[in-house]
Design an enzyme around this catalytic site. Structure first.
Site, PDB file in Angstrom:
ATOM      1  N   GLY A  83      19.741 -22.465 -20.028  1.00 10.39           N
ATOM      2  CA  GLY A  83      18.674 -22.060 -19.119  1.00 10.39           C
ATOM      3  C   GLY A  83      18.209 -20.655 -19.410  1.00 10.39           C
ATOM      4  N   ASN A  84      17.419 -20.091 -18.524  1.00 11.41           N
ATOM      5  CA  ASN A  84      16.974 -18.702 -18.683  1.00 11.41           C
ATOM      6  C   ASN A  84      16.879 -18.039 -17.311  1.00 11.41           C
ATOM      7  OD1 ASN A  84      14.085 -18.864 -17.660  1.00 11.41           O
ATOM      8  ND2 ASN A  84      14.065 -20.464 -19.223  1.00 11.41           N
ATOM      9  N   ARG A  85      16.563 -16.744 -17.308  1.00 16.42           N
ATOM     10  CA  ARG A  85      16.660 -15.943 -16.085  1.00 16.42           C
ATOM     11  C   ARG A  85      15.398 -15.930 -15.232  1.00 16.42           C
ATOM     12  NH1 ARG A  85      21.311 -13.014 -16.758  1.00 16.42           N
ATOM     13  NH2 ARG A  85      21.870 -12.558 -18.926  1.00 16.42           N
TER      14      ARG A  85
END
Ligand code: C5P
Length: 207
Positions: A21-23
């Site tokens: 995933g990412n932030r």
């Protein structure tokens, strides 16, 4: 206008428990939805997994993976005038997803494959009366990369924003257009930016 907005990250499963995933917080996309509704537009939100709740006034479609976001965008876009692709889409997904939780030990290699480019596929299939805009989060000096994406993905505008925008309450963005023109906006909070962007998009439709 009927505006379709994507926001938040996408997640790509590795096994039933883990994901890539990412932030992305989804805050900018949410600010765009609020500004769109306040300006009298109809907004549909396609939202990846985020902590914050979407505004009640927008119809919200929750998705998790890039493939789900892609399918939702292709299904919804025909009934909208404008797509604002503010989501931080995962660029890669594991080539295979384990059907059981993977164990630990030694080293592990994950083979990844590129995900579908959602905004490019929406832009390539759009009607002449529709517009598609994207975002490009890059290092401070990398406007050229944003320009390259604007052209390659055949977008009507790309919002260049420097990396420090991530997790910040403010944004200092530049709007890049296919004719080579550019507008540098002053650093402002994300709500003010959303209002400015929508005003520019409104003008683009009226031109
Ligand atoms: O990740 P990248 O900088 O290429 O993103 C530029 C634009 O393309 C963004 O608007 C993003 O939402 C979109 N994008 C997409 N599908 C991908 C990767 C990015 O629609 N797989």
């Amino acid at each position: 206008m009927r505006i379709l907005i994507t926001a938040g990250p996408t997640r790509e499963p590795i096994d039933p428990v883990r994901f890539l995933g990412n932030r992305s917080s989804g805050k900018l996309g949410m600010a765009l939805v609020n500004a769109a509704i306040a300006a009298g537009h109809q907004a549909t939100l396609i939202l990846g997994p985020v902590e914050i709740s979407p505004p009640r006034a927008a119809r919200t479609i929750h998705v998790e993976t890039t493939a789900q976001m892609h399918a939702a965008v292709l299904r919804e876009f025909p009934s909208h005038d404008l797509l604002i692709m503010a989501a931080a889409v995962a660029d890669y997904r594991p080539k295979t997803v384990a059907d059981r939780k993977l164990g630990r030990g030694g080293t592990m290699t994950l083979e990844l494959q590129a995900t579908e480019d959602i905004v490019a596929s929406a832009a390539s299939g759009k009607r002449p009366d529709q517009k598609v805009i994207g975002f490009s989060l890059e290092a401070e000096s990398d406007v050229a990369r944003a320009r390259e994406k604007l052209a390659r993905k055949k977008l009507d505008m790309i919002v260049f924003n420097p990396l420090r925008t991530m997790n910040s309450t403010t944004i200092s963005a530049s709007l890049l257009y296919p004719d080579g023109s550019r507008e540098d906006l002053p650093e402002q909070d994300k709500d003010a930016f959303a209002r400015t962007l929508l005003a520019r998009l409104d003008a683009m439709f009226k031109a």
